[in-house]
Design an enzyme around this catalytic site. Sequence first.
Site, PDB file in Angstrom:
ATOM      1  N   LYS A 173      20.417   8.230  21.582  1.00 32.76           N
ATOM      2  CA  LYS A 173      19.515   9.334  21.960  1.00 32.76           C
ATOM      3  C   LYS A 173      20.411  10.464  22.460  1.00 32.76           C
ATOM      4  CE  LYS A 173      17.646  11.450  24.740  1.00 32.76           C
ATOM      5  NZ  LYS A 173      17.969  12.910  24.856  1.00 32.76           N
ATOM      6  N   GLU A 246      27.994   7.414  33.552  1.00 32.59           N
ATOM      7  CA  GLU A 246      29.080   8.363  33.815  1.00 32.59           C
ATOM      8  C   GLU A 246      28.417   9.684  34.161  1.00 32.59           C
ATOM      9  OE1 GLU A 246      31.993   7.620  34.325  1.00 32.59           O
ATOM     10  OE2 GLU A 246      32.153   5.646  33.380  1.00 32.59           O
ATOM     11  N   CYS A 280      32.830  17.643  32.635  1.00 29.00           N
ATOM     12  CA  CYS A 280      32.539  16.828  33.821  1.00 29.00           C
ATOM     13  C   CYS A 280      33.753  16.747  34.738  1.00 29.00           C
ATOM     14  CB  CYS A 280      32.097  15.438  33.413  1.00 29.00           C
ATOM     15  SG  CYS A 280      33.304  14.590  32.398  1.00 29.00           S
ATOM     16  N   GLU A 377      27.262  20.119  42.036  1.00 30.90           N
ATOM     17  CA  GLU A 377      27.845  20.389  40.717  1.00 30.90           C
ATOM     18  C   GLU A 377      27.123  21.584  40.081  1.00 30.90           C
ATOM     19  OE1 GLU A 377      27.032  17.769  37.302  1.00 30.90           O
ATOM     20  OE2 GLU A 377      29.191  17.801  36.907  1.00 30.90           O
TER      21      GLU A 377
HETATM   22  P1  NAD Z   1      21.447  15.519  31.618  1.00 31.52           P
HETATM   23  O1  NAD Z   1      21.495  14.496  32.692  1.00 31.52           O
HETATM   24  O2  NAD Z   1      20.456  16.604  31.722  1.00 31.52           O
HETATM   25  O3  NAD Z   1      21.153  14.799  30.202  1.00 31.52           O
HETATM   26  C1  NAD Z   1      21.980  13.788  29.677  1.00 31.52           C
HETATM   27  C2  NAD Z   1      21.172  12.964  28.680  1.00 31.52           C
HETATM   28  O4  NAD Z   1      20.168  12.241  29.389  1.00 31.52           O
HETATM   29  C3  NAD Z   1      20.424  13.783  27.639  1.00 31.52           C
HETATM   30  O5  NAD Z   1      20.400  13.075  26.420  1.00 31.52           O
HETATM   31  C4  NAD Z   1      19.020  13.895  28.238  1.00 31.52           C
HETATM   32  O6  NAD Z   1      18.018  14.135  27.262  1.00 31.52           O
HETATM   33  C5  NAD Z   1      18.873  12.526  28.866  1.00 31.52           C
HETATM   34  N1  NAD Z   1      17.964  12.454  30.015  1.00 31.52           N
HETATM   35  C6  NAD Z   1      17.658  13.427  30.910  1.00 31.52           C
HETATM   36  N2  NAD Z   1      16.815  12.931  31.852  1.00 31.52           N
HETATM   37  C7  NAD Z   1      16.631  11.623  31.554  1.00 31.52           C
HETATM   38  C8  NAD Z   1      15.871  10.574  32.146  1.00 31.52           C
HETATM   39  N3  NAD Z   1      15.141  10.778  33.236  1.00 31.52           N
HETATM   40  N4  NAD Z   1      15.901   9.337  31.572  1.00 31.52           N
HETATM   41  C9  NAD Z   1      16.655   9.118  30.477  1.00 31.52           C
HETATM   42  N5  NAD Z   1      17.373  10.075  29.843  1.00 31.52           N
HETATM   43  C10 NAD Z   1      17.356  11.316  30.393  1.00 31.52           C
HETATM   44  O7  NAD Z   1      22.929  16.091  31.466  1.00 31.52           O
HETATM   45  P2  NAD Z   1      23.448  17.239  30.480  1.00 31.52           P
HETATM   46  O8  NAD Z   1      22.989  18.567  30.973  1.00 31.52           O
HETATM   47  O9  NAD Z   1      23.158  16.865  29.069  1.00 31.52           O
HETATM   48  O10 NAD Z   1      25.033  17.114  30.686  1.00 31.52           O
HETATM   49  C11 NAD Z   1      25.707  17.644  31.787  1.00 31.52           C
HETATM   50  C12 NAD Z   1      25.968  16.568  32.826  1.00 31.52           C
HETATM   51  O11 NAD Z   1      26.702  15.484  32.235  1.00 31.52           O
HETATM   52  C13 NAD Z   1      26.836  17.056  33.977  1.00 31.52           C
HETATM   53  O12 NAD Z   1      26.314  16.541  35.174  1.00 31.52           O
HETATM   54  C14 NAD Z   1      28.206  16.440  33.694  1.00 31.52           C
HETATM   55  O13 NAD Z   1      29.022  16.260  34.808  1.00 31.52           O
HETATM   56  C15 NAD Z   1      27.813  15.144  33.074  1.00 31.52           C
HETATM   57  N6  NAD Z   1      28.895  14.587  32.266  1.00 31.52           N
HETATM   58  C16 NAD Z   1      29.582  13.525  32.774  1.00 31.52           C
HETATM   59  C17 NAD Z   1      30.653  12.979  32.064  1.00 31.52           C
HETATM   60  C18 NAD Z   1      31.423  11.816  32.598  1.00 31.52           C
HETATM   61  O14 NAD Z   1      32.132  11.168  31.827  1.00 31.52           O
HETATM   62  N7  NAD Z   1      31.336  11.520  33.883  1.00 31.52           N
HETATM   63  C19 NAD Z   1      31.009  13.536  30.823  1.00 31.52           C
HETATM   64  C20 NAD Z   1      30.260  14.617  30.336  1.00 31.52           C
HETATM   65  C21 NAD Z   1      29.210  15.133  31.069  1.00 31.52           C
END
Ligand code: NAD
Length: 477
Positions: A173, A246, A280, A377
Amino acid sequence: MHKGRNWIGGEWVPAADGATFLRRNPADPEDVIGEFPDSSPADVDAAVSAAVEGAREWSAAPAGKRADVLEAAARWLEERAGELVVELVREEGKTRAEAAMEISRTPRNLRFYAAEAHRITGRSFPADDGGIVYTRREPVGVVGAITPWNFPLNIPSRKVGPALAAGDVVVLKPSPVTPLLAQRLVEALLAGGLPPAAIALVHGGARAGAALAADDRVAAVTFTGSTAAGRSVHAAAGPSRRVQLEMGGKNPVVVLDDADLDRAARIIVKGAFGLSGQACTGTSRVVAHGAVHDELLDRVARAAEARVVGDGLRDGVDMGPLAADFQLAKFLDYIRIGEAEGAKLVTGGRRLDGDGFFVRPAVFEGVAPDMRIAREEIFGPVLAFQRASGFDEAVALANGTGYGLSAGIVTRDLDRALEFARRSESGLVKVNQPTSGMAMTVPFGGLKDSSTQTFKEQAGPSMMLFYTQEKSVYISP
Ligand code: NAD
């Protein structure tokens, strides 16, 4: 315009209720990248059912076959690298150079995991009765992979690759911000000979992700994204299924009074403004020793001002747009919050004229540890300078947030660097390097609110443990 589809049970299909969403180019929102299914829980249910069926065939495939598929998918991506770079720039907003880096890394990841397929081994133990006890590492079954938009090909490859190498089947997803690149990964695997039911792709947003996390037939959920969404995934998956999260970071670079300031400024600017601040492990705080604070601030601010912001497809551009309208709104919000909290905006922090989501990178000084811009963040090109009177205060400031993903130090003093590595509350510590960037062969995962503290490593030698389960077999003679 691309017509995206879900991949379920060996077919490209629309959402069952026909719902769709559009993805637009963040550099030019008039440019529609594609239309994709906005999946509901019913689509996720169908995808998981198809994956359960597909698990029988793929879990029985020999390691050589699993490796061959990943190798062939890597070649497919390499053959199309030129087109994929352009698609990645248009879909996500990277610069050409940043996109080329991601597109070239993903096939390498897949080859790394292809080799892992051959390294799944058990252990054996002597038994008191002269027999033997041995362990088998077996696939876990269906893996649910929920991914963000900031590395839309690379991060899915770091979940789908090891899962398939282990003999698991996957329901992916991806983020609705970058559906096209996720679809390309699935196309590559299918072209590489993956059995059609060994993978399912469901497009859509949080609703689809939540349904995937909550489905009991999904044995292991691997998620990369924000800490808030990760917590909700963790709650939905419950205690008896594997969960790997992550999540976010608030990564500091400490600069000591002996540092080469040109080098420090280069390290900071690369970590803070590379990928438009949307990594991230990107740098969001500088903790500078009082003796070098002002000079360093001046160099970093000048470097921020020199960055050429524009459409990543144009030559000479250093920083592309923010990836989406919600990213732009968040950036502008935090600029207001920082100013209202009393921090001084030294440079940047405004939107450029036009419809694209372009901003000037921002640098704040006088950022106190309790301010929101020091703790939360932002995930954009906003850098907060904090002043420290000495080493101990610098370590305390660096550790002073709930996150613990990556932390850097710039110094010529090896003793101090090693002490910082010991006392840092981060999963990655970088000495004289940007906070961003990591190697596949090395464990990766955050501490504190940046990761789940079980199964947190997405790379390195123990990474495959998440995707396999160990069984102990006792044999008497
Ligand atoms: P996000 O949390 O908004 O979404 C991530 C994914 O989760 C998407 O596919 C989204 O549709 C899904 N999602 C959102 N809410 C959900 C829920 N309640 N239940 C299940 N799935 C859900 O994050 P984003 O805006 O796509 O990405 C940015 C974030 O990702 C930042 O916080 C960044 O630090 C983090 N990130 C972390 C790493 C790492 O390795 N630690 C790497 C890349 C990005």
